[in-house]
Design a protein around this motif. Structure first.
Motif, PDB file in Angstrom:
ATOM      1  N   PRO A  58       0.653  -1.101  -0.064  1.00 57.44           N
ATOM      2  CA  PRO A  58      -0.217  -0.305  -0.278  1.00 57.44           C
ATOM      3  C   PRO A  58       0.391   0.943  -0.184  1.00 57.44           C
ATOM      4  O   PRO A  58       1.627   1.504   0.867  1.00 57.44           O
ATOM      5  CB  PRO A  58      -0.646  -0.091   1.352  1.00 57.44           C
ATOM      6  N   GLN A  59       0.572   1.982  -0.680  1.00 59.08           N
ATOM      7  CA  GLN A  59       1.410   3.306  -0.712  1.00 59.08           C
ATOM      8  C   GLN A  59      -0.297   4.665  -0.987  1.00 59.08           C
ATOM      9  O   GLN A  59      -1.064   4.456  -1.491  1.00 59.08           O
ATOM     10  CB  GLN A  59       1.906   3.552  -2.378  1.00 59.08           C
ATOM     11  N   CYS A  60       0.402   5.155   0.100  1.00 60.72           N
ATOM     12  CA  CYS A  60      -0.803   6.623   0.312  1.00 60.72           C
ATOM     13  C   CYS A  60      -0.103   8.075  -0.402  1.00 60.72           C
ATOM     14  O   CYS A  60       0.456   8.027  -0.827  1.00 60.72           O
ATOM     15  CB  CYS A  60      -0.652   6.479   1.837  1.00 60.72           C
ATOM     16  N   PHE A  61      -1.150   8.531  -0.711  1.00 58.71           N
ATOM     17  CA  PHE A  61      -0.944   9.882  -1.143  1.00 58.71           C
ATOM     18  C   PHE A  61      -1.776  10.740  -0.633  1.00 58.71           C
ATOM     19  O   PHE A  61      -3.026  10.363   0.357  1.00 58.71           O
ATOM     20  CB  PHE A  61      -1.882   9.974  -3.065  1.00 58.71           C
ATOM     21  N   MET A  62      -2.061  11.753  -0.845  1.00 66.83           N
ATOM     22  CA  MET A  62      -2.589  13.189  -0.113  1.00 66.83           C
ATOM     23  C   MET A  62      -3.069  14.053  -0.611  1.00 66.83           C
ATOM     24  O   MET A  62      -1.723  14.707  -1.368  1.00 66.83           O
ATOM     25  CB  MET A  62      -2.620  13.354   1.799  1.00 66.83           C
ATOM     26  N   GLU A  63      -3.973  14.140  -1.087  1.00 64.54           N
ATOM     27  CA  GLU A  63      -4.022  16.062  -1.674  1.00 64.54           C
ATOM     28  C   GLU A  63      -3.744  17.390  -1.106  1.00 64.54           C
ATOM     29  O   GLU A  63      -4.242  17.467   0.068  1.00 64.54           O
ATOM     30  CB  GLU A  63      -5.441  16.511  -1.955  1.00 64.54           C
ATOM     31  N   LEU A  64      -3.165  18.283  -1.884  1.00 66.20           N
ATOM     32  CA  LEU A  64      -2.949  19.475  -0.793  1.00 66.20           C
ATOM     33  C   LEU A  64      -4.108  20.035  -0.622  1.00 66.20           C
ATOM     34  O   LEU A  64      -4.419  21.297   0.439  1.00 66.20           O
ATOM     35  CB  LEU A  64      -1.682  20.196  -2.029  1.00 66.20           C
ATOM     36  N   ARG A  65      -4.414  19.956  -2.120  1.00 60.10           N
ATOM     37  CA  ARG A  65      -5.778  21.162  -1.183  1.00 60.10           C
ATOM     38  C   ARG A  65      -6.453  20.766   0.608  1.00 60.10           C
ATOM     39  O   ARG A  65      -7.487  21.663   1.000  1.00 60.10           O
ATOM     40  CB  ARG A  65      -7.154  20.953  -2.231  1.00 60.10           C
ATOM     41  N   GLU A  66      -7.322  19.499   0.228  1.00 56.65           N
ATOM     42  CA  GLU A  66      -6.969  18.855   1.653  1.00 56.65           C
ATOM     43  C   GLU A  66      -6.698  19.443   3.079  1.00 56.65           C
ATOM     44  O   GLU A  66      -7.140  19.262   3.977  1.00 56.65           O
ATOM     45  CB  GLU A  66      -7.348  17.190   2.085  1.00 56.65           C
ATOM     46  N   ILE A  67      -4.962  18.604   2.789  1.00 58.77           N
ATOM     47  CA  ILE A  67      -4.518  19.346   3.286  1.00 58.77           C
ATOM     48  C   ILE A  67      -4.320  20.979   3.590  1.00 58.77           C
ATOM     49  O   ILE A  67      -4.529  20.689   5.140  1.00 58.77           O
ATOM     50  CB  ILE A  67      -2.937  19.078   3.246  1.00 58.77           C
ATOM     51  N   GLY A  89     -10.618  13.479   3.622  1.00 56.92           N
ATOM     52  CA  GLY A  89     -11.580  13.853   2.515  1.00 56.92           C
ATOM     53  C   GLY A  89     -10.605  13.531   1.262  1.00 56.92           C
ATOM     54  O   GLY A  89     -10.635  13.574   0.224  1.00 56.92           O
ATOM     55  N   GLY A  90      -8.789  13.294   1.678  1.00 55.06           N
ATOM     56  CA  GLY A  90      -7.635  13.369   0.034  1.00 55.06           C
ATOM     57  C   GLY A  90      -7.152  12.287   0.350  1.00 55.06           C
ATOM     58  O   GLY A  90      -5.831  12.241  -0.562  1.00 55.06           O
ATOM     59  N   VAL A  91      -7.302  11.336   0.760  1.00 56.16           N
ATOM     60  CA  VAL A  91      -6.161   9.738   0.591  1.00 56.16           C
ATOM     61  C   VAL A  91      -6.548   9.111  -0.940  1.00 56.16           C
ATOM     62  O   VAL A  91      -8.032   8.572  -0.307  1.00 56.16           O
ATOM     63  CB  VAL A  91      -6.406   9.283   2.354  1.00 56.16           C
TER      64      VAL A  91
END
Length: 288
Positions: free
Chosen positions: A56-65, A142-144
């Motif tokens: 598993p590789q996680c990503f997160m949107e900068l907008r939600e951050i 909401g950004g993952v």
């Protein structure tokens, strides 16, 4: 033979070219019980996928951050070591500078500057060997997105065994305080994983002539439920070539999505049953 019950996940039965499941969320940021249930489900899923060597590789949107957890993310950034790139809904334009008239309106205080309005389509990859510490803190905004690439011989690390004596030696204490050499080597090798290049090629379509494209390590797909029905077949095949499973929080769908090349009916049913045996029921407030 009866089809296993995937509840509380809802399967898109009319979709025939892949398998898509939706889980409702009461809101984003989601409630504590909802986050806890989803983390528990994902951790069981991670264990279930280990025999297939899917990592598993996680990503997160900068907008939600920027909207919900900027301070916490910044404070954890030295541990998370995030890698910046672009994300894309099919087939959105490349993120760029706002129009000059909009910049002038902000400069003249005719329009309020809200950072999250200008970070859509920007994302971070969190290349941790264990995603759980990241998910404990940042799942639920909401950004993952989580991808599950398989093994790649380009990422096989050479033997590097550091004895406990060396690790605990006062002579090397400062060096190890700067970072674990084994972890740093594994991260560097993951940068060579073929799934990144596949995502860039498939979801960077139309951006090839842009100078920014050449500097991108990957382009992360951010897909809504309708995209799985409408996206071109070759793009869908490219996604599952890079990652046989796709997980994403989707505010547009008021829930989370789990898509796979192969059916997950039996897997989901077994994992949900295991959670119920552990007295971790799906929270009622999220039900529809």
């Amino acid at each position: 033979m009866p089809v296993p019950d995937a509840r509380p996940w809802v399967k898109a039965e009319s979709l025939t070219r892949c398998h898509l499941y939706w889980l409702p969320v009461s809101s984003f940021p989601s409630r504590t019980q909802e986050r806890a249930w989803l983390r528990a489900f994902l951790y069981l899923l991670f264990d279930h996928l280990k025999p297939r060597a899917l990592r598993p590789q996680c990503f997160m949107e900068l907008r939600e951050i920027n909207m919900y957890c900027q301070d916490a993310f910044v404070q954890r950034s030295l541990d998370l070591r995030p890698v910046f790139s672009f994300s894309r809904s099919p087939w959105a334009p490349m993120p760029g500078t706002p129009p000059q008239e909009e910049l002038d309106a902000i400069r003249n205080q005719e329009k309020q500057f809200v950072l999250s309005n200008y970070t859509h389509g920007q994302t971070y990859w969190i290349p941790l060997p264990d995603p759980k510490p990241f998910l404990e803190e940042f799942l639920g905004f909401g950004g993952v997105t989580i991808l599950f690439p398989g093994p790649d011989p380009n990422t096989a690390a050479p033997p590097l065994k550091i004895s406990p004596g060396v690790r605990n030696s006062p002579h090397f204490r400062e060096i190890f305080a700067m970072g674990d050499p084994e972890a740093e080597l594994n991260k560097a090798l993951m940068l060579r994983h073929r799934f990144l290049g596949t995502l860039k090629k498939v979801f960077g379509r139309g951006w090839e002539d842009r100078v920014e494209y050449r500097g991108l390590l990957f382009v992360l797909p951010r897909l809504r439920s309708t995209d799985f029905f409408n996206i071109e077949q070759d793009a869908l095949e490219g996604l599952f070539e890079a990652s046989p499973l796709y997980f994403a929080e989707s505010p547009e769908d008021r829930g989370v999505l789990l898509a796979a090349q192969d059916s997950l009916d039996e897997t989901i049913a077994a994992l949900v049953a295991a959670l119920e045996q552990q007295n971790i029921p799906f929270p009622l407030e999220a039900r529809r």
